[in-house]
Design an enzyme around this catalytic site. Structure first.
Site, PDB file in Angstrom:
ATOM      1  N   HIS A  66       0.832  -1.193   0.000  1.00 10.73           N
ATOM      2  CA  HIS A  66       0.000   0.000   0.000  1.00 10.73           C
ATOM      3  C   HIS A  66       0.867   1.243   0.000  1.00 10.73           C
ATOM      4  CE1 HIS A  66       0.892  -1.078   4.181  1.00 10.73           C
ATOM      5  NE2 HIS A  66       0.883   0.221   4.434  1.00 10.73           N
ATOM      6  N   CYS A 193       1.999   3.539  11.485  1.00 11.15           N
ATOM      7  CA  CYS A 193       2.946   3.239  10.413  1.00 11.15           C
ATOM      8  C   CYS A 193       3.052   4.468   9.521  1.00 11.15           C
ATOM      9  CB  CYS A 193       2.524   2.008   9.613  1.00 11.15           C
ATOM     10  SG  CYS A 193       1.018   2.219   8.639  1.00 11.15           S
TER      11      CYS A 193
END
Length: 686
Positions: A66, A193
């Site tokens: 991603h 993240c």
């Protein structure tokens, strides 16, 4: 929901790939064919860059590459059920189910919450089983819709609609579930993240699931892309310990001060959640466990890394020095370019009168001709005045170079209590002409003293004053006093000797230094070695501008020219022999031209990441050639950055260009030769 995934974004058992890069390229092409991206190679490169930061393989045979990117027009999800599983770095084997999530830079919160909810669904065994048995692309779309539909409308549904989760077990909190259970501990956690789309929420759900199985009450704060609802102060106060599963800094970390802490990368929260829960419970009972520092970030001893293990001396040294350098560079860039603009408008002799002109005049009271140096570029009194103003502003910014370096080295060692002592020690080093070396020594000294005071076991009533009053006061007194009374003089003498040696360099000695600097600038493309060479160059720039010393100015030109070589060399290589490079690399080559021209060495990182054993040596060869040439030609630069966009600050600019072009071509032909000579048995960049 239909705007996130459609049947033409699904591939069932058709994709055969031998590597995760090929899977990512294929899914990016799928997004392009669905009309979601007009820059497929850029999309693939952005997803790959995120993948290289942290692999996205997850337990259960899934992978979720991603990124956030400008290469997609809307939030998009592409899915492939692979004919042959591919290794994405999971601990339990390769993945046969791959979701690629691409969120545009300006994605709205509704779409980000849907993508986040999908990420949490991927730890659901039933959901994965349904995906493996799906008989049509539409069935996959329906399954995804069912998985994420509750997220935007159901409050606290599994913690997906809010970035702050509910407790994994309500026992002992006043909540009821129809039966009574025994809570064996209370924990809080933060997950985060870099992109804040997938790992953040998967780690949160994995930890909650493990906590529930262990009978542990757990509250999780997900600091992700769909926003973050902070944990309440009462919740934090009641917790026995805290878990940080993050790849980025925890926001407002000071809220958890004094709590026993288990820290790791976010992926460990997905792979080993039960172990982290157990470690946190053990830490809560261990009086010697690491705790969150009262000063802000870091553990109580400042020596633990992201995994919770003690940090080695070399790694700790690199970390604190890089912290100082990274915070110093903005001062250098702003100050150096302002000084260069001052020279452009006011001429190089503006140094003699800049302060008097800038402070003694205004836009409504421009300086008279006798106040200005004769050599300015014909822009009249206004140009001379603005040149003086820019030079004065640049000098002020450059004056923070050594204090900022020292202050943030101390910050890297002792967190916020080290900033004031570090800045003070750096200012003393600057006052005593101890320069760059004095800044490093002062910063390390201030950080060490502040860290020692932080370790003291003080009464609770005094602990609140330690980070904001007592530690800054005492550490400033000790570190600043030692610099002023003991260390500053010898370091200043050493700095003066070094400057004298640099100014006296001619011939082969200068060329040898140019070769060494060129090799360092191209060794790790913006990493620690590159930053050491760059910091060495900018350290003497301010004094050189004021004193007219040519040596530091030559070093600055050499470092900037050599740093331009890797991206330009790789760009030229893709133009000369495009067959040796993947489509994504050929596209990156176009971007690398501009990055290299602007002195952004990191433009070569995508090439080096895919093929380091050939790209880095080729870059170093070209950088060494350029370094030798710039020193041999005696090229100087008054600007610390900018590349070809600051020609007014570079003397002998055409020779500067020749040096850069020759080194870049050497790099291009070297990497082409290496790729042709060592093609067999070497993993292709594609």
């Amino acid at each position: 929901m239909n705007t996130i995934i459609t049947p033409d974004l699904v591939s069932l058992d058709k994709l055969t790939a031998g590597s995760k890069r090929e899977v990512i390229d294929a899914l990016a092409a799928l997004v392009g064919s669905a009309g979601r991206s007009t820059a497929v190679s850029e999309l693939a490169a952005d997803v790959w860059a995120r993948e290289e930061t942290s692999e996205t393989g997850m337990p259960g045979g899934i992978a979720i590459p991603h990124c956030r990117t400008g290469a997609v027009t809307e939030a998009t999800l592409a899915f492939a059920r692979l004919a042959q599983p591919v290794d994405f770095g999971s601990t339990d084997g390769p993945a046969d189910l791959v979701f690629m999530i691409a969120a545009p830079d300006g994605a709205d919160q509704a779409h980000l919450k849907i993508l986040s909810a999908l990420a949490t669904s991927l730890i659901n065994d039933e959901f994965l089983a349904d995906l493996r048995s799906a008989d049509s692309e539409q069935r996959v779309v329906d399954l995804v819709a069912e998985a994420v539909q509750p997220a935007p409308v159901t409050a606290n549904a599994g913690g997906r609609s809010s970035s702050s989760s509910t407790a994994a077990s309500t026992a002992g909190t006043g909540g009821t579930t129809g039966q009574t259970t025994t809570t064996v501990g209370r924990l809080v956690a933060v997950t985060a993240c870099p992109t804040g789309i997938a790992h953040t929420y998967m780690a949160a759900d994995s930890l909650k699931k493990a906590a529930k199985e262990a009978g542990v009450e757990l509250h999780v704060e997900t600091q992700g892309s769909s926003g973050a609802t902070p944990l309440g102060a009462d919740t934090i106060a009641a917790a026995d310990a805290v878990i940080f599963a993050t790849d980025v800094d925890v926001r407002d970390r000071h809220r958890f001060a004094g709590k026993p802490v288990i820290a790791s990368r976010v992926k460990r929260g997905i792979d080993e959640p039960a172990k982290m829960i157990a470690e946190a419970l053990a830490a809560a009972k261990d009086p010697n466990a690491a705790v969150v520092a009262s000063g802000g970030s870091g553990d109580s001893d400042g020596s633990t890394g992201a995994s919770g293990e003690r940090e080695g001396f070399g790694r700790a040294t690199q970390r604190v020095l890089m912290t100082g350098v990274s915070y110093m560079i903005p001062f250098v860039a702003a100050g150096g370019l302002l000084i260069a603009l001052g020279f452009l408008l006011g001429g190089y002799n503006i140094t003699e009168v800049a302060n008097d002109v800038a402070l003694g005049n205004s836009l409504w009271n421009l300086p008279t001709p006798d106040q200005l140096p004769e050599e300015f570029l014909g822009l009249g009194a206004l140009g001379g005045y603005l040149g003086a103003v820019f030079f004065t502003l640049g000098g002020a910014a450059m004056g923070f170079l050594v204090p900022a370096l020292a202050g943030y080295i101390a910050f890297g060692m002792a967190d916020r209590p080290g900033i004031a002592p570090g800045f003070t020690a750096g200012a003393i080093a600057l006052t005593m002409d101890a320069g760059f070396i004095g800044g490093i020594v002062g910063g390390v000294l201030a950080g060490a003293v502040a860290l020692w005071f932080r370790k003291l076991n003080v009464p609770r009533w005094l602990s609140g004053l330690m980070p904001v009053v007592i530690i800054p006061l005492l550490a400033t007194l000790v570190a600043g006093g030692l610099m002023l009374l003991v260390l500053g003089g010898p370091i200043a003498a050493l700095t003066a000797a070094l400057e004298g040696w640099l100014n006296g360099m001619t011939g082969s000695a200068a060329i040898l230094l140019g070769i060494i600097l060129g090799l360092m600038m191209c060794f790790d493309l913006g990493g620690p070695v590159n930053k050491v060479a760059y910091s060495f160059a900018v350290a003497g720039l301010s004094a050189a501008v004021a004193d007219g010393n040519a040596g530091p100015l030559m070093i600055m030109a050499t470092v900037m020219a050599a740093g331009m070589v890797p991206p330009l060399g790789m760009a030229f290589a893709t133009f000369i022999d495009s067959r040796l490079f993947s489509p994504a690399e050929r596209e990156n080559g176009k971007t690398a031209v501009l990055l290299g021209a602007a002195f952004i060495s990191e433009g070569a990182i995508p090439f080096a990441a895919a093929d380091p054993l050939r790209v880095l040596p080729a870059s170093m060869i070209g950088g060494a050639v350029t370094g030798a040439m710039t020193m041999a030609f005696g090229i100087t630069s008054y600007a610390p950055h900018g590349g070809i966009f600051v020609p007014f600050a570079i003397e002998n600019f055409w020779l500067f260009l020749v040096s850069v072009l020759v080194g870049s071509l050497v790099t291009a032909f070297s990497v082409i030769a290496l790729k042709r000579w060592a093609r067999k048995g070497v993993t292709s960049a594609a």
